[in-house]
Design an enzyme around this catalytic site. Structure first.
Site, PDB file in Angstrom:
ATOM      1  CE  LYS A 282      -4.158   0.118   4.256  1.00  0.00           C
ATOM      2  NZ  LYS A 282      -5.511  -0.084   4.731  1.00  0.00           N
TER       3      LYS A 282
ATOM      4  CG  HIS B 122      -6.904   1.313   0.291  1.00  0.00           C
ATOM      5  ND1 HIS B 122      -5.693   0.695   0.075  1.00  0.00           N
ATOM      6  CD2 HIS B 122      -7.544   0.560   1.212  1.00  0.00           C
ATOM      7  CE1 HIS B 122      -5.616  -0.379   0.824  1.00  0.00           C
ATOM      8  NE2 HIS B 122      -6.721  -0.493   1.530  1.00  0.00           N
TER       9      HIS B 122
ATOM     10  CG  ASP C 166     -11.689   3.364   6.612  1.00  0.00           C
ATOM     11  OD1 ASP C 166     -10.683   3.988   6.241  1.00  0.00           O
ATOM     12  OD2 ASP C 166     -11.638   2.255   7.171  1.00  0.00           O
TER      13      ASP C 166
ATOM     14  CG  HIS D  32     -10.565  -2.890   6.519  1.00  0.00           C
ATOM     15  ND1 HIS D  32     -10.136  -2.795   7.817  1.00  0.00           N
ATOM     16  CD2 HIS D  32      -9.531  -3.392   5.807  1.00  0.00           C
ATOM     17  CE1 HIS D  32      -8.880  -3.204   7.893  1.00  0.00           C
ATOM     18  NE2 HIS D  32      -8.486  -3.576   6.688  1.00  0.00           N
TER      19      HIS D  32
ATOM     20  CB  SER E  35      -9.199  -2.329   1.081  1.00  0.00           C
ATOM     21  OG  SER E  35     -10.065  -3.215   1.728  1.00  0.00           O
TER      22      SER E  35
ATOM     23  CG  ASN F 105      -1.736  -1.216   1.364  1.00  0.00           C
ATOM     24  OD1 ASN F 105      -2.363  -1.625   0.405  1.00  0.00           O
ATOM     25  ND2 ASN F 105      -1.744  -1.826   2.544  1.00  0.00           N
TER      26      ASN F 105
ATOM     27  CD  GLU G 267     -13.267  -0.260   2.949  1.00  0.00           C
ATOM     28  OE1 GLU G 267     -12.466  -0.313   1.995  1.00  0.00           O
ATOM     29  OE2 GLU G 267     -13.462  -1.217   3.717  1.00  0.00           O
TER      30      GLU G 267
HETATM   31  C1  LIG Z   1      -5.897  -0.815   5.892  1.00  0.00           C
HETATM   32  C2  LIG Z   1      -7.238  -0.377   6.280  1.00  0.00           C
HETATM   33  C3  LIG Z   1      -7.536  -0.061   7.612  1.00  0.00           C
HETATM   34  C4  LIG Z   1      -6.549  -0.279   8.709  1.00  0.00           C
HETATM   35  O1  LIG Z   1      -5.603   0.716   8.744  1.00  0.00           O
HETATM   36  P1  LIG Z   1      -4.255   0.436   9.528  1.00  0.00           P
HETATM   37  O2  LIG Z   1      -3.679   1.766   9.725  1.00  0.00           O
HETATM   38  O3  LIG Z   1      -3.453  -0.454   8.649  1.00  0.00           O
HETATM   39  O4  LIG Z   1      -4.632  -0.244  10.804  1.00  0.00           O
HETATM   40  C5  LIG Z   1      -8.788   0.425   7.893  1.00  0.00           C
HETATM   41  N1  LIG Z   1      -9.716   0.566   6.936  1.00  0.00           N
HETATM   42  C6  LIG Z   1      -9.475   0.249   5.659  1.00  0.00           C
HETATM   43  C7  LIG Z   1     -10.549   0.443   4.642  1.00  0.00           C
HETATM   44  C8  LIG Z   1      -8.236  -0.245   5.289  1.00  0.00           C
HETATM   45  O5  LIG Z   1      -7.996  -0.581   4.029  1.00  0.00           O
END
Ligand SMILES: *Cc1c(COP(=O)(O)O)cnc(C)c1O
Length: 392
Positions: A239, A208, A205, A131, A180, A42, A176
């Site tokens: 990421k 990405h 969220d 996620h 992801s 990522n 999201e």
């Molecule tokens: C990777 C991810 C997370 C977690 O984030 P980290 O900082 O790696 O704990 C949360 N939500 C989504 C959609 C992700 O892809």
């Protein structure tokens, strides 16, 4: 003791293993002594190993040491944490922001707090492809919870209408920005219409999307020019920003209530000050080197259009996450292994991470992939795909 469970996982091709990387995170890495081109990171912009980011962390360690020594509410809040939070709020164009140890922590803390404060009797609705951190967060709140089919705003609208009519309470809708595992973009304008009609709250969220989407890399919300309309989001720093940790950005009062209520913020040691220094440097690089994002997108277009021409099913991706749908887990693993033998690391993604029957390879593009690496990868995808009968 766990022999049977492990044997079952092995039998159904669902056993997972760790792969040890022995070099720095770059487009090419050494995994157990073998050089491979990395298509599973990522680290979209190649910042994880950027000299300025390393320098910032080293300087912070020299000045402040490594550990923060305590949780944020005790003595673990250091000036760098505050500087980072001010900068993140500015970046997200919100009143305030709060850093968390990870995106997982951020989602746990935010969803726990939002359900408690906003809608203790409300309904939580989430896209089916959300996620695991979002799903786990919802589960521990013990709220009533429904999933809607992936990107199905029509179904979401119906669920919201039925709920609001019968219960007269608002709901929390979770999505999201970029999904992801599928790589598709959420139609935020459509979602927003649903939310506004039912006076619910929307949480995005954008793990990405941050650093990748939008004219200046501020994420999916910037991509749709909705910064004034979507006040609450989480983003990770691990990421595209190449660090670790995450943040919630939103209104001032939300951040204050999180400081008081979010258990995943309160009951954990503050991340080291060097993390904040590195994240600040990453945000500066993001602004100063837009060519990284441009190169990422050039690489994305090149790889995606060529995978499509080869005949692969890349689903509806519109992001640097390129799924290559295979279906069956054992063939997916076979594919991934044969690529690996030829020096390409593109991981097999299987249930429970994705629904049954949708096992896939997941290719993550980086700005730092060189043209020759992409061409070699495409040749290899063609040869292996043909030999396995996945493409003709
Ligand atoms: C990777 C991810 C997370 C977690 O984030 P980290 O900082 O790696 O704990 C949360 N939500 C989504 C959609 C992700 O892809």
């Amino acid at each position: 003791m766990f022999t049977q469970s492990l044997a079952d996982l092995q039998e159904s091709c669902l056993l997972r293993k760790l792969h040890r990387t022995e070099s720095a995170q770059d487009a090419e890495v050494t995994i157990k002594g073998k050089a491979v081109i990395l298509f599973s990171s990522n680290n979209y912009l190649g910042l994880a190993n950027h000299p300025k980011l390393k320098e910032a962390a080293i300087t912070a360690i020299r000045k402040y040491g490594f550990g923060s020594g305590a949780s944020r509410l005790l003595s673990g809040t250091m000036s760098l944490h505050e500087q980072l939070e001010t900068r993140l709020a500015h970046f997200a164009k919100t009143d305030a922001a709060l850093a968390f140890n990870s995106g997982y922590h951020a989602n746990l803390g935010l969803i726990q707090t939002l359900t408690q404060e906003l809608s203790p009797h409300g309904l939580v609705l989430a896209d089916r492809a959300c996620h695991a951190s979002l799903i786990d967060a919802i589960r521990i709140t013990k709220s009533r919870f429904k999933v809607y089919q992936h990107q199905n705003t029509k179904q979401l609208k119906q669920l919201l209408a039925t709920h609001t009519e019968s219960e007269k309470t608002s709901s929390l809708v979770i999505t999201e920005g970029i999904f992801s595992m599928d790589g598709d973009i959420t139609p935020l304008p459509k979602l927003l219409t649903c939310i506004e009609q039912s006076s619910s709250t929307l949480l995005v969220d954008d793990a990405h999307g941050i650093g990748v989407m939008g004219a200046t890399g501020r994420g999916t919300i910037e991509h749709f020019n909705l910064e004034a309309k979507i006040p609450i989001r989480t983003g990770t720093l691990g990421k595209a920003l190449g660090c670790v940790g995450a943040f919630v950005a939103g209104p001032h009062d939300l951040i204050q209530i999180l400081i008081n209520r979010a258990r995943s913020f309160i009951y954990t040691t503050a991340p080291p000050p060097a993390f904040a220094a590195a994240a600040l440097a990453a945000l500066t690089i993001l602004e100063a080197e837009p060519e990284r994002r441009e190169q990422l997108w050039r690489n994305q277009h090149y790889m995606l259009s060529n995978l499509k021409s080869l005949g692969y099913n890349t689903m509806n991706t519109e992001s640097p996450i390129l799924p290559v749908l295979i279906g069956d887990p054992s063939r997916t693993i076979q594919f991934s292994q044969q690529l690996y033998e030829r020096g390409i690391y593109a991981p097999a993604i299987r249930p429970p991470t994705v629904p049954r029957g949708t096992s896939r390879l997941r290719i993550s593009m980086m700005a730092t992939h060189q043209q020759a690496q992409l061409d070699y990868a495409l040749d290899t995808f063609r040869d292996v795909g043909r030999s396995l009968g996945i493409i003709t």
